[in-house]
Design a protein around this motif. Structure first.
Motif, PDB file in Angstrom:
ATOM      1  N   GLY A   1       0.825  -1.098  -0.028  1.00 26.70           N
ATOM      2  CA  GLY A   1      -0.106   0.175   0.127  1.00 26.70           C
ATOM      3  C   GLY A   1       0.801   1.277  -0.057  1.00 26.70           C
ATOM      4  N   GLU A   2       2.082   1.120   0.138  1.00 30.55           N
ATOM      5  CA  GLU A   2       3.029   2.299   0.103  1.00 30.55           C
ATOM      6  C   GLU A   2       3.278   2.854  -1.268  1.00 30.55           C
ATOM      7  N   VAL A   3       3.512   4.047  -1.586  1.00 28.31           N
ATOM      8  CA  VAL A   3       4.056   4.705  -2.562  1.00 28.31           C
ATOM      9  C   VAL A   3       5.337   5.292  -2.361  1.00 28.31           C
ATOM     10  N   VAL A   4       6.194   4.780  -3.101  1.00 31.47           N
ATOM     11  CA  VAL A   4       7.718   5.189  -3.001  1.00 31.47           C
ATOM     12  C   VAL A   4       7.976   6.134  -4.018  1.00 31.47           C
ATOM     13  N   ALA A   5       8.656   7.249  -4.046  1.00 31.62           N
ATOM     14  CA  ALA A   5       9.162   7.922  -5.082  1.00 31.62           C
ATOM     15  C   ALA A   5      10.634   7.944  -4.928  1.00 31.62           C
ATOM     16  N   VAL A   6      11.341   7.539  -6.253  1.00 29.41           N
ATOM     17  CA  VAL A   6      12.546   7.718  -6.169  1.00 29.41           C
ATOM     18  C   VAL A   6      13.254   8.622  -7.040  1.00 29.41           C
ATOM     19  N   ILE A   7      13.911   9.495  -6.678  1.00 27.66           N
ATOM     20  CA  ILE A   7      14.541  10.579  -7.229  1.00 27.66           C
ATOM     21  C   ILE A   7      15.944  10.706  -7.400  1.00 27.66           C
ATOM     22  N   GLY A   8      16.649  11.498  -8.349  1.00 25.40           N
ATOM     23  CA  GLY A   8      18.133  11.393  -8.131  1.00 25.40           C
ATOM     24  C   GLY A   8      18.500  11.767  -9.734  1.00 25.40           C
ATOM     25  N   PRO A   9      19.891  12.243  -9.845  1.00 29.01           N
ATOM     26  CA  PRO A   9      20.332  12.659 -11.228  1.00 29.01           C
ATOM     27  C   PRO A   9      20.335  11.741 -12.161  1.00 29.01           C
ATOM     28  N   SER A  10      20.415  12.216 -13.282  1.00 26.01           N
ATOM     29  CA  SER A  10      20.432  11.121 -14.324  1.00 26.01           C
ATOM     30  C   SER A  10      21.622  10.383 -14.428  1.00 26.01           C
ATOM     31  N   GLY A  11      21.446   9.022 -14.472  1.00 27.67           N
ATOM     32  CA  GLY A  11      22.625   8.317 -14.472  1.00 27.67           C
ATOM     33  C   GLY A  11      23.063   7.600 -13.249  1.00 27.67           C
ATOM     34  N   SER A  12      22.053   8.084 -12.126  1.00 24.75           N
ATOM     35  CA  SER A  12      22.391   7.366 -10.790  1.00 24.75           C
ATOM     36  C   SER A  12      21.894   6.101 -10.629  1.00 24.75           C
ATOM     37  N   GLY A  13      21.321   5.547 -11.675  1.00 20.59           N
ATOM     38  CA  GLY A  13      21.137   4.134 -11.369  1.00 20.59           C
ATOM     39  C   GLY A  13      19.585   3.775 -11.083  1.00 20.59           C
ATOM     40  N   LYS A  14      18.599   4.690 -11.255  1.00 18.43           N
ATOM     41  CA  LYS A  14      17.226   4.644 -10.707  1.00 18.43           C
ATOM     42  C   LYS A  14      16.539   3.352 -11.886  1.00 18.43           C
ATOM     43  N   SER A  15      16.970   3.733 -13.332  1.00 22.64           N
ATOM     44  CA  SER A  15      16.132   2.774 -14.076  1.00 22.64           C
ATOM     45  C   SER A  15      16.845   1.242 -13.997  1.00 22.64           C
ATOM     46  N   THR A  16      18.150   1.176 -13.688  1.00 24.72           N
ATOM     47  CA  THR A  16      18.742  -0.054 -13.468  1.00 24.72           C
ATOM     48  C   THR A  16      18.199  -0.637 -12.367  1.00 24.72           C
ATOM     49  N   LEU A  17      17.767   0.053 -11.233  1.00 26.91           N
ATOM     50  CA  LEU A  17      17.218  -0.391 -10.025  1.00 26.91           C
ATOM     51  C   LEU A  17      15.842  -1.065 -10.573  1.00 26.91           C
ATOM     52  N   LEU A  18      14.922  -0.358 -10.976  1.00 29.06           N
ATOM     53  CA  LEU A  18      13.665  -1.044 -11.401  1.00 29.06           C
ATOM     54  C   LEU A  18      13.918  -2.208 -12.303  1.00 29.06           C
ATOM     55  N   ARG A  19      14.839  -2.104 -13.304  1.00 30.03           N
ATOM     56  CA  ARG A  19      14.829  -3.320 -14.332  1.00 30.03           C
ATOM     57  C   ARG A  19      15.298  -4.685 -13.449  1.00 30.03           C
ATOM     58  N   CYS A  20      16.266  -4.236 -12.558  1.00 32.22           N
ATOM     59  CA  CYS A  20      16.840  -5.300 -11.800  1.00 32.22           C
ATOM     60  C   CYS A  20      15.598  -6.073 -11.013  1.00 32.22           C
ATOM     61  N   ILE A  21      14.742  -5.176 -10.309  1.00 26.46           N
ATOM     62  CA  ILE A  21      13.882  -5.801  -9.599  1.00 26.46           C
ATOM     63  C   ILE A  21      12.597  -6.433 -10.606  1.00 26.46           C
ATOM     64  N   ASN A  22      12.507  -5.729 -11.647  1.00 28.11           N
ATOM     65  CA  ASN A  22      11.540  -6.419 -12.690  1.00 28.11           C
ATOM     66  C   ASN A  22      12.080  -7.378 -13.614  1.00 28.11           C
ATOM     67  N   LEU A  23      13.131  -7.837 -13.216  1.00 34.76           N
ATOM     68  CA  LEU A  23      13.900  -9.190 -13.833  1.00 34.76           C
ATOM     69  C   LEU A  23      14.283  -8.904 -15.329  1.00 34.76           C
ATOM     70  N   LEU A  24      14.578  -7.576 -15.674  1.00 32.93           N
ATOM     71  CA  LEU A  24      14.745  -7.163 -16.927  1.00 32.93           C
ATOM     72  C   LEU A  24      16.514  -7.047 -17.176  1.00 32.93           C
ATOM     73  N   GLU A  25      16.998  -7.098 -15.982  1.00 35.31           N
ATOM     74  CA  GLU A  25      18.454  -7.151 -15.709  1.00 35.31           C
ATOM     75  C   GLU A  25      18.689  -8.073 -14.686  1.00 35.31           C
ATOM     76  N   LYS A  26      19.982  -8.420 -14.886  1.00 32.18           N
ATOM     77  CA  LYS A  26      20.342  -9.558 -13.519  1.00 32.18           C
ATOM     78  C   LYS A  26      21.452  -9.099 -12.824  1.00 32.18           C
ATOM     79  N   ILE A  27      20.995  -8.921 -11.503  1.00 30.00           N
ATOM     80  CA  ILE A  27      22.207  -8.350 -10.752  1.00 30.00           C
ATOM     81  C   ILE A  27      23.214  -9.275 -10.459  1.00 30.00           C
ATOM     82  N   ASP A  28      24.501  -8.651 -10.022  1.00 31.95           N
ATOM     83  CA  ASP A  28      25.610  -9.518  -9.942  1.00 31.95           C
ATOM     84  C   ASP A  28      25.687 -10.238  -8.362  1.00 31.95           C
TER      85      ASP A  28
END
Ligand code: ADP
Ligand code: MG
Length: 250
Positions: free
Chosen positions: A27-54
């Protein structure tokens, strides 16, 4: 709902996520902010299985998607489990990613029918309900090229909702839109927040983050620098980098 523990990801030797830990509650709404290139999209892609973490651990509703094995490498659950987990997660992209050759209805019903095995009639009914909710009931037969950016994004949101996800992720859902169209998309997200949909929203819209999020996370350079309530983060940031970033929007 979501548990991320010390995840690491690099691309070609360049660290992009450097030990990110985060929890998202039901039920929580979490906003993620930060400069371009900080890894925000990569974080979402990793959680959504579009990228694999190391390395690191990700769990969805207490089901382990990936964890670090004895050799210090990420080890993923089996295919069936990953598929089940994937169905609990919905992702809305910056550029909508609609299927250009399918009309709106087909865009929304395609995955429920072919991936989740929903009966066609049921998928159609759900799609029509979602379109109504998005204020797009008259666009059921339209093709993506006939839609404005704001309409396309609302179709993309309907498409994500059609799979009835437990958590919905948005990657800068309004950054490709004019201010006016941004508002209509944010209105839809705000409505979902009021219905207590669990959401993680990467955004540059600070006003929106402030108003809709229960918690705001500031990322920079592959780490979470600071997080807190919108009040804490926007009115009283503790970290210098957070201060600088927020100042840039005032
Ligand atoms: P953000 O969404 O915060 O702007 P990203 O997650 O898109 O940041 O990118 C973080 C860093 O990772 C950037 O330096 C970007 O160039 C790099 N990166 C992202 N995806 C890839 C990829 N598939 N291959 C190589 N580098 C990538
Ligand atoms: Mg991004």
């Amino acid at each position: 709902m979501i548990e991320v523990l010390k995840i690491y990801k690099s691309f070609g030797g360049k660290a992009v996520l450097s030990g990110i830990s985060l929890e998202v509650n039901k039920g929580e709404v979490v906003a993620v902010i930060g400069p371009s290139g900080s890894g925000k999209s990569t974080l979402l892609r990793c959680i959504n299985l579009l990228e694999k973490i190391d390395r690191g651990t990700i769990a969805v509703e207490n089901e382990i998607m990936v964890s670090t094995n004895a050799n210090g490498r990420a080890e993923y659950a089996d295919k069936k489990k990953l598929r089940d987990i994937r169905l609990k997660l919905g992702l809305v992209f910056q550029n909508f990613n609609l299927f250009p050759h399918f009309n709106v209805l087909k865009n929304i019903t395609e995955a429920p029918v072919s991936v989740a095995g929903t009966r066609k009639q049921e998928a159609l009914e759900t799609a029509l309900q979602l379109l109504e909710k998005m204020g797009l009931e008259d666009k059921a037969e339209a093709y993506p090229f006939e839609l404005s950016g704001g309409q396309s994004q609302r179709v993309a949101i309907a498409r994500a909702l059609a799979l009835n996800p437990d958590v919905l992720f948005f990657d800068e859902p309004t950054s490709a839109l004019d201010p006016e169209l941004t508002l209509e998309v944010m209105k839809v997200i705000r409505k979902l927040a009021e219905e207590h949909m669990t959401m993680v929203v990467v955004t540059h819209e600070m006003g929106f983050a402030r108003e809709v999020a229960d918690r705001v996370i500031f990322m920079d350079n592959g780490v979470i620098v600071e997080q807190g309530t919108p009040e804490e983060l926007f009115t009283n940031p503790k970290n210098e980098r957070t201060k600088m970033f927020i100042k840039g929007f005032n």
